[in-house]
Design an enzyme around this catalytic site. Structure first.
Site, PDB file in Angstrom:
ATOM      1  N   ASP A  59       0.953  -1.233  -0.359  1.00  0.00           N
ATOM      2  CA  ASP A  59       0.159   0.138   0.037  1.00  0.00           C
ATOM      3  C   ASP A  59       0.865   1.420   0.263  1.00  0.00           C
ATOM      4  O   ASP A  59       2.325   1.323   0.579  1.00  0.00           O
ATOM      5  CB  ASP A  59      -1.024   0.029   1.066  1.00  0.00           C
ATOM      6  CG  ASP A  59      -0.370  -0.130   2.431  1.00  0.00           C
ATOM      7  OD1 ASP A  59       1.045  -0.499   2.621  1.00  0.00           O
ATOM      8  OD2 ASP A  59      -1.228   0.885   3.350  1.00  0.00           O
ATOM      9  N   GLU A 113      -0.050  -0.654   6.173  1.00  0.00           N
ATOM     10  CA  GLU A 113       1.611   0.155   6.682  1.00  0.00           C
ATOM     11  C   GLU A 113       0.911   1.505   6.740  1.00  0.00           C
ATOM     12  O   GLU A 113       0.732   2.147   8.218  1.00  0.00           O
ATOM     13  CB  GLU A 113       2.777  -0.681   6.200  1.00  0.00           C
ATOM     14  CG  GLU A 113       3.995  -0.483   6.397  1.00  0.00           C
ATOM     15  CD  GLU A 113       4.665   1.342   6.581  1.00  0.00           C
ATOM     16  OE1 GLU A 113       4.897   1.863   7.430  1.00  0.00           O
ATOM     17  OE2 GLU A 113       4.003   1.788   5.987  1.00  0.00           O
TER      18      GLU A 113
END
Lengths: 444, 444
Positions: B77, B142
């Protein structure tokens, strides 16, 4: 007001005549065209005058010697509709709900100027002529500080020569209470930008190394007031004319309570400079207000940046005898002295307009109060206004006349805010007021 | 790296896998699918594990007894691309210019994790097998604080059992200088909203009557620091572990000057807590940073409103032994004590992650430094990192192992910012590092 007139007013309100937005210049122009056609349909002479930005519309009957000449001023431009998501209805799709017309510009100023136009239309239909020489002057730049109006007045002194000016762009203290406003506050604006890093930085990798522009800007803004809401800029109050005793007495007797201020603002508490009532603070004391602030990430969720930049929009409301440039000089000097380490600051000055004050207890002021009494069936009250009509000073300086402020806006009409509205009954009062006023001036 | 691998990395970067934006959940999912197919094409077993929000991807070779087990962690991500207008190129249309790959996620973390995958691919192609038992663990949350990773670790302890974890998601102090990071800062966030009037008000009609939410918010934010950049929240520094002498000496010798910090931030000056060097402030001292602020009118020109609301996004970077909840409690208590009259305040807490510290001078730490030396041909330096990897504490608590941070990002890679980029040569170094690391762990 008959249905066709209501429909016409709603048409007027559909124009997105937002003068501050360059992308909407065509909408502003279309609105001026519409207004000119309306005047022509009444049998008046009417003209559209281009300016450096948005056009001025004028209209007049045939002026004859030996009669009073009255100028009615208004504006067809409106404030931006932001924050548009807070409107109950689309701001440019007017709708009448519970006797109130909801739309951007309904109260400021399209609804009020339109009432004057209909008043004239009715008089002409019934009497065939007006009792005075009349000139309409409707501009498209009031919400951006009327930058081209003073040059226009200079250039068209002959066209605009008059004995007095009437304007309905101010407020009534309460429903049904006729109100004459004899002073307004001025305005002076600037935008402050604080720059730090050359791009947004990762707040982990770089946080602690350099100054944060939002922190620096907050510190700058905070330094502009003391904790009690008084402006902390040195010299800011030096030129402020003190309130006169008769004003404090007149205002203390107004039907305008602290509870009204709370209800009309929806704020959790009233707040401001010690030693003055709320009405005194708003009408006769200057402010330094933050109109907007922005910087860094404002979207949903978290973005751990140390932003490159932050900015704030500031406007001061000024009172007699403060001068806009002098006040901006003081604020700018203060900000430059206070600018924190580690950032650079840029100041861009915005529009400015002077405060205005006349003596309501003589001449046309008395005639205006009689018209108000006739329209509403009760004695008019004397107020000042916290807002700004920067053109009043130009009218006095260039045309040499006073301006009568005979506004019909109510405190909950939400001028400049979401869900702006104007009661249909105030449109009707505005029509009656126009007729009484022209008759009174003719007879005076 | 051969052309097909470059093309593959660019494909990986084209996914708009912005985890914080609910509207992009499908893009995040597509990116996970792509990654899983890539692992399967290498001959590894691979799985996509759904979580409450974004999926986790795992992959492994056949684990055999008697070998070291290594887990390589990364994330697919990325941060939002705002402010998108400040990018030179579209953030999700990767392009290679002067040896650097420009795209959101190029350095954080797609470029770095992809180098590990290619390293494994090369070893398998040349040797037919890996020298260790290997597990890849690549998550999609994250950048929003890994809310579902700790539960995932709990649930899949068996799958994830290992002797050590390696992560390339940190920085190198300078190009070509191998860097081992043995500590990271934590993070704890909140959003503060100040409400005043129930809608935006005309700053003339109401200015002076009520408190301005921007002024109140500025006053609150300003109260959080003293004038020298030290956090002014009572108790904020109480749990901060002091720097050790060997760290201050090691860091003072790094090829990282004040001029480098100035160049890498583009700020007009460095700024922060007195008594600490810039590198000490960023790696070992906590911060309280403003990530965003907004309120009132932010468009072109002037809008003379007194706004109803203003908000600020705040994150603290934490160091050992600060605890996120305790720090947020202190900040919240401070804000509640300082909240000015005339407004109401709301605080919403955001994500939090712990700081991390290991001892780099023993065990796997020494093996990692040898791999770095082999990859770059010079001795590794020991640093901490100002950013946050909140999962390091979870790895230690749930899997019971230390994590080696062997990052390849350079200070001018613009992680989290416009024009994020990653040098192609650092991708090549990452591939070499992966091969050296697995060999070193096997031999150790």
């Amino acid at each position: 007001m008959s249905d066709p007139h209501i429909e016409e007013l709603l048409d007027f309100l559909r124009f997105k005549s937002v003068s501050t937005d360059p992308a909407r210049a065509d909408e502003v122009k279309s609105c001026a065209d519409w207004l000119c056609r309306k005047f022509l349909s009444l049998g008046l002479t009417a003209e559209i005058h281009p300016t450096a930005r948005h056009p001025v519309v004028t209209a007049r009957n045939e002026h004859r010697p030996g009669r009073r000449t009255v100028l009615i001023y208004g504006h067809y431009d409106v404030q931006p509709e932001d924050p548009v998501e807070e409107w109950t209805r689309p701001p440019f799709e007017p709708e009448i709900v519970d006797g109130r017309i909801y739309a951007r510009g309904a109260t400021d100023n399209k609804g009020q100027i339109f009432a004057h136009i209909v008043g004239v239309e009715q008089t002409l239909a019934e009497a065939g002529e007006l009792p005075v020489n009349l000139t309409f002057l409707i501009e498209g730049e009031e919400e951006i500080g009327s930058p081209n109006l003073a040059p226009f007045l200079e250039e068209h002194r002959d066209l605009l020569t008059c004995d007095v000016i009437a304007v309905s762009d101010t407020g009534m203290v309460a429903p049904g209470v006729p109100t004459m406003t004899y002073g307004t506050r001025g305005v002076a604006g600037m935008e402050v930008t604080v720059d730090g890093p050359s791009s947004d930085l990762h707040s982990g990798i770089f946080g602690g190394a350099v100054a944060n522009p939002i922190a620096a800007l907050s510190r700058l803004l905070t330094s502009l007031h003391d904790g009690d809401g008084r402006v902390a800029v040195e010299g800011f109050y030096d030129e402020v004319a003190p309130l006169r005793d008769w004003e404090r007495e007149e205002w203390a007797a107004l039907p305008l309570t602290e509870a009204d201020w709370l209800r009309n603002t929806g704020a959790p508490a009233l707040f401001g400079e010690a030693g003055y009532s709320t009405v005194e603070r708003v009408w006769a004391r200057p402010t330094l207000e933050f109109n907007g602030i922005g910087g860094g990430f404002q979207g949903v969720g978290t973005k751990t940046v140390l932003p490159r930049r932050a900015f704030a929009k500031i406007t001061c409301r000024l009172v007699p005898d403060q001068k806009a440039d002098a006040v901006l000089d003081l604020v700018e000097r203060h900000l430059r002295q206070q600018c924190p380490a580690g950032v650079t600051m840029t100041i861009e000055r915005g529009h400015a307009g002077a405060a205005y004050l006349m003596d309501p207890r003589e001449g046309f002021g008395i005639a205006a109060q009689q018209s108000l009494e006739k329209t509403f069936g009760r004695k008019a009250v004397l107020t000042r206004e916290g807002g700004t009509l920067p053109i009043l000073e130009s009218f006095r300086e260039i045309l040499g006349v006073d301006t009568l402020l005979l506004g019909l806006a109510l405190p909950d009409c939400h001028a400049h805010a979401p869900d702006e509205n104007f009661p249909v009954e105030n449109v009707l009062a505005g029509i009656r007021l126009n007729r009484a006023l022209l008759a009174e001036f003719a007879a005076d």
